[in-house]
Design a protein around this motif. Structure first.
Motif, PDB file in Angstrom:
ATOM      1  N   GLN A   1       0.460 -38.662  22.241  1.00 24.63           N
ATOM      2  CA  GLN A   1      -0.366 -37.299  21.628  1.00 24.63           C
ATOM      3  C   GLN A   1      -1.288 -36.828  20.475  1.00 24.63           C
ATOM      4  N   TYR A   2      -1.907 -36.213  20.517  1.00 26.78           N
ATOM      5  CA  TYR A   2      -2.953 -36.020  19.846  1.00 26.78           C
ATOM      6  C   TYR A   2      -2.611 -34.017  19.086  1.00 26.78           C
ATOM      7  N   ALA A   3      -3.533 -34.836  17.880  1.00 21.89           N
ATOM      8  CA  ALA A   3      -3.294 -33.224  16.744  1.00 21.89           C
ATOM      9  C   ALA A   3      -4.037 -32.270  17.464  1.00 21.89           C
ATOM     10  N   TYR A   4      -3.985 -30.651  16.934  1.00 21.64           N
ATOM     11  CA  TYR A   4      -4.569 -30.321  17.604  1.00 21.64           C
ATOM     12  C   TYR A   4      -4.577 -29.333  16.145  1.00 21.64           C
ATOM     13  N   LEU A   5      -6.010 -28.831  15.362  1.00 26.59           N
ATOM     14  CA  LEU A   5      -5.975 -27.426  14.358  1.00 26.59           C
ATOM     15  C   LEU A   5      -5.987 -26.322  15.192  1.00 26.59           C
ATOM     16  N   MET A   6      -4.995 -24.943  14.914  1.00 28.15           N
ATOM     17  CA  MET A   6      -5.135 -23.821  15.401  1.00 28.15           C
ATOM     18  C   MET A   6      -5.954 -23.438  13.889  1.00 28.15           C
ATOM     19  N   GLU A   7      -7.224 -21.976  14.863  1.00 26.40           N
ATOM     20  CA  GLU A   7      -7.460 -21.543  13.660  1.00 26.40           C
ATOM     21  C   GLU A   7      -6.691 -21.116  12.159  1.00 26.40           C
ATOM     22  N   ASN A   8      -5.849 -21.014  12.946  1.00 21.84           N
ATOM     23  CA  ASN A   8      -4.716 -19.671  11.671  1.00 21.84           C
ATOM     24  C   ASN A   8      -3.549 -19.868  11.767  1.00 21.84           C
ATOM     25  N   ALA A   9      -2.775 -19.813  10.912  1.00 21.76           N
ATOM     26  CA  ALA A   9      -0.923 -19.724  11.103  1.00 21.76           C
ATOM     27  C   ALA A   9      -0.535 -18.332  11.894  1.00 21.76           C
ATOM     28  N   SER A  10      -1.620 -17.357  11.320  1.00 21.98           N
ATOM     29  CA  SER A  10      -0.967 -16.154  11.660  1.00 21.98           C
ATOM     30  C   SER A  10      -0.942 -16.166  13.303  1.00 21.98           C
ATOM     31  N   LEU A  11      -1.636 -16.543  14.127  1.00 25.32           N
ATOM     32  CA  LEU A  11      -1.686 -16.025  15.565  1.00 25.32           C
ATOM     33  C   LEU A  11      -0.803 -16.735  15.804  1.00 25.32           C
ATOM     34  N   THR A  12      -0.758 -15.990  17.529  1.00 25.33           N
ATOM     35  CA  THR A  12       0.488 -16.490  17.901  1.00 25.33           C
ATOM     36  C   THR A  12       0.333 -17.706  18.898  1.00 25.33           C
ATOM     37  N   GLY A  13      -0.139 -17.935  18.790  1.00 26.87           N
ATOM     38  CA  GLY A  13      -1.394 -19.538  19.203  1.00 26.87           C
ATOM     39  C   GLY A  13      -1.764 -19.994  20.321  1.00 26.87           C
TER      40      GLY A  13
ATOM     41  N   LYS B   1     -13.531 -25.748  23.568  1.00 28.63           N
ATOM     42  CA  LYS B   1     -13.862 -26.783  24.037  1.00 28.63           C
ATOM     43  C   LYS B   1     -13.190 -27.533  23.094  1.00 28.63           C
ATOM     44  N   ILE B   2     -12.488 -28.216  23.369  1.00 27.94           N
ATOM     45  CA  ILE B   2     -11.753 -29.381  22.251  1.00 27.94           C
ATOM     46  C   ILE B   2     -12.037 -31.255  22.998  1.00 27.94           C
ATOM     47  N   ASP B   3     -11.984 -31.713  22.921  1.00 25.29           N
ATOM     48  CA  ASP B   3     -12.213 -33.516  22.815  1.00 25.29           C
ATOM     49  C   ASP B   3     -11.275 -33.904  22.617  1.00 25.29           C
ATOM     50  N   LEU B   4     -10.955 -35.423  23.801  1.00 21.07           N
ATOM     51  CA  LEU B   4     -10.052 -35.986  23.064  1.00 21.07           C
ATOM     52  C   LEU B   4     -10.389 -37.145  22.450  1.00 21.07           C
ATOM     53  N   ALA B   5     -11.379 -38.108  22.690  1.00 24.05           N
ATOM     54  CA  ALA B   5     -12.277 -38.772  22.592  1.00 24.05           C
ATOM     55  C   ALA B   5     -12.553 -38.972  20.519  1.00 24.05           C
ATOM     56  N   GLY B   6     -11.700 -40.037  20.386  1.00 24.01           N
ATOM     57  CA  GLY B   6     -11.729 -40.217  18.922  1.00 24.01           C
ATOM     58  C   GLY B   6     -11.485 -39.919  18.259  1.00 24.01           C
ATOM     59  N   ALA B   7     -10.043 -38.774  18.902  1.00 25.96           N
ATOM     60  CA  ALA B   7      -8.798 -38.591  17.894  1.00 25.96           C
ATOM     61  C   ALA B   7      -7.883 -39.732  17.613  1.00 25.96           C
ATOM     62  N   THR B   8      -6.485 -39.187  17.180  1.00 26.39           N
ATOM     63  CA  THR B   8      -5.993 -40.365  16.773  1.00 26.39           C
ATOM     64  C   THR B   8      -4.532 -40.221  17.417  1.00 26.39           C
ATOM     65  N   ASP B   9      -4.110 -41.253  17.939  1.00 28.19           N
ATOM     66  CA  ASP B   9      -2.862 -40.600  19.016  1.00 28.19           C
ATOM     67  C   ASP B   9      -2.050 -40.840  17.644  1.00 28.19           C
ATOM     68  N   ILE B  10      -1.352 -40.459  17.340  1.00 31.39           N
ATOM     69  CA  ILE B  10      -0.015 -39.758  16.884  1.00 31.39           C
ATOM     70  C   ILE B  10       1.271 -40.279  17.227  1.00 31.39           C
ATOM     71  N   SER B  11       1.558 -40.935  19.121  1.00 30.92           N
ATOM     72  CA  SER B  11       2.880 -40.953  19.360  1.00 30.92           C
ATOM     73  C   SER B  11       3.576 -42.218  18.006  1.00 30.92           C
ATOM     74  N   ASP B  12       4.507 -42.095  18.858  1.00 30.91           N
ATOM     75  CA  ASP B  12       5.821 -42.429  17.644  1.00 30.91           C
ATOM     76  C   ASP B  12       6.143 -43.496  18.915  1.00 30.91           C
ATOM     77  N   PRO B  13       5.985 -45.352  18.365  1.00 30.46           N
ATOM     78  CA  PRO B  13       6.618 -46.264  19.371  1.00 30.46           C
ATOM     79  C   PRO B  13       8.650 -46.256  19.554  1.00 30.46           C
ATOM     80  N   SER B  14       8.605 -46.050  18.500  1.00 30.65           N
ATOM     81  CA  SER B  14      10.247 -45.705  18.567  1.00 30.65           C
ATOM     82  C   SER B  14      10.669 -45.002  19.377  1.00 30.65           C
TER      83      SER B  14
ATOM     84  N   GLY C   1      -4.983 -40.188   7.521  1.00 25.63           N
ATOM     85  CA  GLY C   1      -6.244 -41.039   8.402  1.00 25.63           C
ATOM     86  C   GLY C   1      -5.959 -40.250   9.574  1.00 25.63           C
ATOM     87  N   ILE C   2      -5.875 -39.249  10.100  1.00 26.13           N
ATOM     88  CA  ILE C   2      -5.322 -39.421  11.415  1.00 26.13           C
ATOM     89  C   ILE C   2      -6.856 -37.937  12.035  1.00 26.13           C
ATOM     90  N   THR C   3      -7.434 -38.370  12.721  1.00 27.25           N
ATOM     91  CA  THR C   3      -8.391 -37.395  13.291  1.00 27.25           C
ATOM     92  C   THR C   3      -8.157 -36.949  14.619  1.00 27.25           C
TER      93      THR C   3
END
Length: 436
Positions: free
Chosen positions: A269-281, A317-330, A356-358
């Motif tokens: 899993q990776y974090a993605y930042l939407m442009e603003n909170a008012s969007l449908t998504g 365009k997004i790139d996953l390379a270099g992004a932090t894996d935010i997965s939960d091992p548990s 500390g999340i990219t």
């Protein structure tokens, strides 16, 4: 003569796009010119609501998948079917209670989008699926389904609100939905091969991360794609998860990108930042390379509406390379915590950085509202695909030609910019800079 590559022949054509079709070793490639858009021709009547409103068998624009063997053929998918709000809280009127989510194969014939055949989605026993809500504990949105007469309809464990579509190289389909979320693998005839979700109630025993079950109702896995190597499914959640609750994530723009290794079932899993909170998504994700993807973010308003014009419909365009894996091992219910907070509670770029999340990197590719002249008239740009190196295809969800009339029923979905009922279209645009 040496056969030219796709990248060497994709060029700009005024009023449309030019694509090089696939060719054998030393054959001269066929050139295909696309119009600015192709529009669905003569959609069938699906049902007539009690107030006389025609509900069309449109709705095919929720996702888009080009046929790699035929540059003029495209697969478009419906969602759960036409629906409107009922009078009781969380009640939903289904315009056709037994509607089956389906994939249509369309052909671009000039400015017309012609339906060639339809693939009805089925469960593992071969029975037709419905778009009805799931039971509690199996992907329920808390909605009570009603028929056109206002009578309750029982929930359905196989119900699917299909939103993301992948055409695999073997001719099978992968579909993601807004309910569970579920990811379902269908054979070429539409029969379920495997169903995967966070609850372990699918077929085959494989699961998605439990945290995805905290998705906002009807804002599940809106987009789905596959990496060019065919090894990994990549899904995009439409909105921030209600994780741990709606109130706790108010104002958050943190979405999740989920990868699923098809062979092993392993996820990241990776974090993605939407442009603003008012969007449908985010409405869709489409692969460029094994690590780069196109995404579509939008508001819910109509282009060219003088009363309330759309202001945001953009492709990134997004790139996953270099992004932090935010997965939960548990694999906990709320996912991995950072300083006692869920990722969604971190809310924005600063919050992620402090933890500390990219996030995935993100750059603008195309602005839909300024890129089409005289106007992009639709509210729901929902499907995207990259054809060749720089041809972008965009489909709209026409909502079966109807919208909620605000009075416990349906009315025709009239586009303010055209004065006509919304229908499915595929728009084509040649990007000035190749993406591959």
């Amino acid at each position: 003569m040496k056969a030219l590559s796709v990248s060497s022949l994709v060029t700009f054509v005024v009023g449309g796009s030019l694509l090089v079709a696939g060719c054998d070793d030393h054959r001269i490639p066929e050139l295909t010119a696309y119009p600015t858009f192709s529009e669905a021709s003569n959609p069938k009547t699906l049902a007539i609501s009690p107030n006389g409103t025609t509900i069309y068998n449109g709705g095919f624009g929720s996702a888009l998948a080009p046929d790699p063997k035929d540059p003029n053929a495209f697969y478009l998918m419906t969602d759960r079917g036409p629906n409107a709000a009922g009078q009781a809280a969380n009640s939903i009127i289904f315009g056709k209670a037994d509607f089956t989510p389906q994939i249509g194969r369309f052909r671009v014939v000039g400015n017309q989008l012609v339906l060639e055949n339809t693939i009805l989605l089925k469960n593992a026993a071969g029975q037709l699926l419905t778009g009805l809500p799931n039971p509690s504990g199996q992907g329920s949105t808390g909605e009570t389904a009603l028929d056109l007469n206002g009578q309750p309809i029982a929930p359905n464990a196989d119900g699917l609100d299909s939103e993301g579509l992948v055409l695999a190289s073997d001719g099978t389909f992968w579909v993601s939905d807004e309910y569970g979320p579920h990811i379902v693998h269908f054979d070429a005839s539409g029969k379920t091969i495997e169903r995967i979700n966070p609850f372990g109630t699918g077929t085959g025993g494989r699961t998605l991360p439990k945290v995805l079950a905290t998705r906002r109702p009807n804002r599940g896995m809106e987009g789905l794609t596959i990496t060019p190597d065919g090894k990994t499914l990549v899904g995009l959640m439409q909105s921030p998860l209600y994780n741990p609750s709606s109130g706790a994530v108010s104002g958050s723009v943190v979405l999740r990108v989920v990868t699923f290794d098809i062979a092993s079932g392993a996820t990241k899993q990776y974090a993605y930042l939407m442009e603003n909170a008012s969007l449908t998504g985010c409405s869709e994700i489409a692969a460029i390379t094994n690590t780069t993807f196109l995404t579509l973010e939008r508001d819910g308003d109509y282009g060219g509406n003088p009363a309330k014009p759309a202001i945001f419909k953009r492709v990134f365009k997004i790139d996953l390379a270099g992004a932090t894996d935010i997965s939960d091992p548990s694999n906990g219910t709320n996912g991995k915590l950072f300083g006692g907070l869920t990722v969604e509670q971190l809310k924005d770029k600063a919050g992620l950085q402090n933890a500390g999340i990219t996030p995935v990197t993100k750059t603008l590719v195309f602005d839909i509202l300024t890129g089409f002249k005289p106007v992009y008239p639709h509210d729901k740009a929902e499907g995207i695909a990259l054809i060749g190196n720089n041809i972008l295809a965009i489909s709209n969800d026409d909502d079966f030609g109807v919208v909620d009339n605000g009075q416990n029923g349906f009315t025709a979905k009239i586009l303010p910019a055209t004065g006509k009922v919304d229908v499915n279209r595929i728009y084509f645009v040649t990007l000035p800079t190749p993406l591959r």
